[in-house]
Design an enzyme around this catalytic site. Structure first.
Site, mmCIF file in Angstrom:
data_model
loop_
_atom_site.group_PDB
_atom_site.id
_atom_site.type_symbol
_atom_site.label_atom_id
_atom_site.label_comp_id
_atom_site.label_asym_id
_atom_site.label_seq_id
_atom_site.Cartn_x
_atom_site.Cartn_y
_atom_site.Cartn_z
ATOM 1 N N ASP A 30 0.874 -1.189 -0.087
ATOM 2 C CA ASP A 30 -0.005 0.050 -0.131
ATOM 3 C C ASP A 30 0.824 1.214 -0.131
ATOM 4 O O ASP A 30 2.111 1.099 0.345
ATOM 5 C CB ASP A 30 -0.816 0.096 1.229
ATOM 6 C CG ASP A 30 -2.174 0.932 0.807
ATOM 7 O OD1 ASP A 30 -2.327 1.458 0.005
ATOM 8 O OD2 ASP A 30 -3.258 0.371 1.590
ATOM 9 N N GLU A 56 -16.932 10.052 5.404
ATOM 10 C CA GLU A 56 -16.263 8.727 5.786
ATOM 11 C C GLU A 56 -15.551 8.369 4.336
ATOM 12 O O GLU A 56 -15.998 8.584 3.199
ATOM 13 C CB GLU A 56 -17.450 8.043 6.025
ATOM 14 C CG GLU A 56 -18.323 7.681 4.990
ATOM 15 C CD GLU A 56 -19.220 6.221 4.910
ATOM 16 O OE1 GLU A 56 -19.121 5.621 6.094
ATOM 17 O OE2 GLU A 56 -20.182 6.172 4.406
#
Length: 869
Positions: free
Chosen positions: A273, A616
């Protein structure tokens, strides 16, 4: 006689030796010969590279190697629910959690295939133009198959929900759609992420150490990864930011070596990542420096590092220090080039079957139609008291209220691309209903300070010209002489990464500054609104008034007629989409009662609320009550919306509540008091039309919840507790608001004739039942098979989903549904990841949901027990 010819193309530089007798084409290097075996070609190419060249290829932004004719390539691309962050217009499907609510692997595979088609069109066009930048390649870092174990996780919207079987089923369909079925070439490359044991919190992901039991690891966190890696043969895996059992995931003995490479025999490539390898030594502090972190990641099989400041730049020093060998470097480089060869990047275009896909494939008619279909299938009808829905089109007046009613951006969620057209809920209703429509936003998501645009272009001028003087810089610091200076009439822009924003300037690592004079034509209070996806600043007369990131910022002041106000707006973009909008108007604050008063004359009131991906998502700088760093701290509907719904309900008119969110909401009051509720997720470009179709009965909803809707956070363990105890439908012992698998219809279904048998000469179990549409409407039903272990052993799940099928039934029609499952798939997995023998008594249930007391009244599950020896 032999003649030497040197050819140069955007794919490779090759030396051809023409044999005049045989006319056979020979190549200077074996890797250039597309008739040879893949492994031979890859081995040859890597053998020709210097160690510096090899290391250079182990980062997402891999440079060209001109002497070998190797073009530059950027591995980073996304297609979570449509090709993302591209400078081209593309089709945007519902967010992943919404597609999961459709419970339709076939639709998922078609969607992924269409994404690969659009991705190939973009790649092919970019190659012709010599563009090799980010978000233009064929290696897609999707899907996200982490388990949505806690509704507070902001990135849970990117997943397929809380169940390993549903997640694995949909994930495999996605992989097969993206990668295709050509025996020689990948259509595109999928990547299973984030491996593994990763699902928030976002705010501490670079320091967090997840600890779980072997039982939870093998029975919850790893099954979907095994499905994609072992069964679907996915070509890529992304390892997670967090640590697991004290080691960062990208350098984890158990996850990366013992399981991924050894037990599962994964042959594809692994990427970190982004920035994750630097976390080894900077935040996890498990390694002393950059070179030790880089070496550990490579030794554990992390082949590619995604980072703007790669730790892999220190691999030369790691080699010199003896931390790893060139042989281990070779292993990673070979894996990476194997993917590129499988994508056809070193073969003649005539041999690659996808090389002729052109830009006409973008937003193709069938792609848009499929986006609508998936949006329709994602709608979950949670409540429909007194047949409030569908709405009769012959009524005279409808009121549309709420913060998400006219907002188009909420449809796209995160990790998105820009479609040419978006259909908001308000627009969708207008297209269906010919009577009077009252629209009243009323409130924002979390407050009642609603901005009303009153923008007048004539009030903004720069040196006598209407508009803003725009300065565009090819850096992120507004430094030096701007590359472009031009007059912009209004600041309202959306650019995909790499899109041309001004002549010679593309949206990637740029900054912009706009300057104008605001001269009001009347005195009074005025509000400026500034919205952008990266850092935005507003200065008035040299003073900073707004600094915002991702959400909208406001500044209100008393303006004096005729007075000049110098307005300066600054915006920067690193990578990803670039969006900015400036507006002027008034802030209106209404009480819930005032809002209700404005719409009380309507025959039906539709409130479109919930939350949005502006609050979010991934590691977001959000400071709003109820939200933290992209996650949620509670799961209730924001209080201001509940207050409005109470006032609307008090009018006595039927109220329909449409909730948009990326995960479960705990709207207890609404579930008790509002007659009709639809969970609409973030439904993509056609979301407004899909919602209107359900509202008016043009589509019969059949979506099912892929997550449990809890009542409130008091029912949940601590967010940072990764144990599955009392989490998800498989282990939760309380009473949910709405259970996993739940969803209503405008028709009814009945189940009978359940049979269970063993297939002859195999370990297969056959479960079948008859399903009948007993209502007066055609509709889909999601048939669900659950298995409960009735024995007192170490398997502590309440029940497990083991099969499902979405079927269409006309009114009165019946259909036999048959599930065939392997006995190994019914039993739990032991601490080594192996299936235990199936022994004892098991209960099998088939219905439109779980066999819970609440669901049974609707789904009428049929159940049988069977003992295995």
């Amino acid at each position: 006689m032999r003649k030497r010819i040197i050819l140069t193309s955007s794919f490779f530089l090759t030396l051809l030796i023409m044999n005049s007798c045989s006319n056979k084409v020979l190549h200077a290097h074996s890797f250039q010969d597309s008739t040879l075996q893949l492994e031979e070609r890859v081995d040859n190419l890597v053998s020709l590279m210097t160690i510096e060249e090899k290391i250079s290829q182990m980062v997402n932004k891999s440079p060209a190697i001109p002497r070998l004719g190797i073009p530059a390539y950027n591995w980073w691309n996304e297609t979570l629910h449509g090709v993302a962050r591209t400078p081209y217009h593309v089709t945007s499907y519902p967010q992943a959690i919404g597609m999961a609510a459709g419970w339709n692997p076939s639709a998922m595979q078609t969607m992924a295939d269409y994404c690969a088609t659009e991705g190939r069109a973009i790649y092919n066009d970019s190659q012709k133009k010599g563009n090799t930048g980010i978000y233009l390649g064929l290696t897609y870092w999707s899907p996200n198959i982490n388990i949505f174990r806690d509704p507070r996780w902001g990135r849970g919207q990117e997943t397929y929900g809380e169940d390993p079987f549903l997640t694995g089923s949909l994930g495999k369909a996605f992989v097969r759609g993206i990668e295709g079925d050509n025996p020689n070439y990948l259509k595109a490359s999928a990547c299973a992420k984030h491996y593994a044991v990763h699902s928030g919190p976002e705010w501490n992901r670079s320091t967090f150490n997840a600890e779980v039991s072997d039982y939870d690891l093998w029975n919850t966190y790893l099954p979907a990864f095994k499905d994609l890696i072992v069964d679907a043969k996915v070509s890529g895996v992304m390892c997670a930011y967090n640590a697991f059992d004290g080691q960062p995931c990208c350098g984890n003995d158990k996850l990366m070596t013992s399981i991924l490479r050894e037990k599962w025999n994964f042959k594809g490539y692994v990427t970190s990542d982004c920035g994750g390898i630097n976390h080894f030594w900077k935040t996890h502090k498990t390694h002393p420096n950059k070179e030790s972190a880089a070496a550990a990641a490579v030794l554990h099989g992390t082949d590619c590092e995604c980072s703007g400041d790669p730790a892999y730049n220190a691999l030369s020093k790691a080699l010199a220090d003896g931390l790893l060998t060139e042989t281990e470097i070779n292993t990673s480089v070979k894996r990476l080039f194997t993917i590129r060869f499988r994508l056809g990047m070193f073969d003649p275009l005539s041999k690659v079957p996808f090389s002729n896909i052109d830009l006409s494939a973008l937003e193709a008619k069938e792609h848009k139609a499929h986006a609508l279909k998936m949006a329709q299938e994602s709608m979950v009808l949670l409540k429909n008291e007194s047949n409030t829905l569908p709405i009769n089109k012959n009524i005279k007046k409808i009121a549309i209220v709420g913060p998400n009613a006219a907002d188009e951006s909420v449809l796209l969620s995160n990790y998105y691309g820009f479609p040419s057209e978006l259909v908001s809920v308000l627009e969708g209703v207008k297209s269906k209903f010919k009577g009077e429509i009252i629209y009243e936003q009323g409130v924002n998501i979390a407050d009642n300070e609603v901005f009303k645009s009153q923008y007048k272009p004539s009030q903004f001028n720069y040196k006598g010209q209407q508009g803003f003087n725009g300065e565009y810089f090819k850096n992120t610091k507004w430094e030096g002489v701007p590359a472009v200076v031009k007059l912009d009439k209004k600041i309202d822009f959306q650019w995909g990464d790499g899109e041309l924003v001004a002549e010679g300037v593309i949206a990637n690592s740029i900054s912009m500054r706009w300057t104008s004079e605001y001269i009001p034509d009347s005195s009074g209070e005025v509000s400026f609104a500034l919205q952008g996806d990266d850092r935005c600043k507003l200065f008035i007369n040299g003073e900073k008034k707004i600094e915002t990131d991702l959400k909208t910022g406001y500044y209100t002041f008393n303006a004096i007629k005729g007075q000049k106000y110098k307005v300066v707006i600054e915006h920067l973009q690193y990578t990803d989409n670039a969006e900015i909008k400036f507006d002027a108007g008034k802030i209106e604050k209404l009480s819930p009662e005032q809002i209700a008063e404005r719409v009380k004359d309507a025959d039906v009131i539709v409130f479109v609320g919930g939350i949005s991906a502006k609050l979010e998502g991934e590691a977001m700088p959000v400071s709003v009550e109820g939200f933290k760093g992209g996650d949620r701290t509670n799961i209730e509907l924001p209080a201001v919306q509940t207050a409005v719904l109470k006032a609307l309900n008090a009018t006595g008119k039927p109220v329909v509540f449409i909730n948009m969110s990326g995960g479960a909401m705990g709207f207890e009051w609404e579930a008790e008091n509002i007659p009709a509720i639809i969970q609409a997720w973030y439904p993509g470009q056609e979301g407004g039309e899909a919602i209107a179709d359900v509202l008016f009965g043009d589509y019969n909803p059949a979506g099912r919840l892929p997550v449990t809707f809890y009542k409130n956070v008091s029912q949940l363990p601590d967010f940072e507790d990764y144990s599955m105890q009392n989490r998800t439908y498989r282990y939760f012992k309380g009473e949910p608001l709405y259970p996993f698998g739940f969803g209503l219809s405008y028709t009814t279904f009945e189940y009978n004739e359940l049979k269970i048998s063993n297939a002859s000469n195999s370990d297969e179990i056959i479960i079948e039942a008859k399903v009948t549409n007993t209502g007066d409407r055609n509709g889909d039903e999601v048939v669900q098979l659950y298995v409960t272990n009735k024995n007192n052993d170490n398997n502590n799940s309440i029940r497990d989903l083991k099969g499902f099928e979405r079927i269409a039934l006309k009114a009165g029609e019946s259909k036999k549904v048959v599930f065939k499952i392997n006995r190994d798939n019914v039993s739990a997995v032991d601490n080594n990841g192996d299936s235990k023998p199936l022994n004892g008594i098991y209960e099998f249930s088939i219905g439109g949901g779980q066999p819970t007391e609440k669901s049974r009244l609707i789904n009428k599950n049929v159940m049988l027990q069977k003992e295995f020896y």
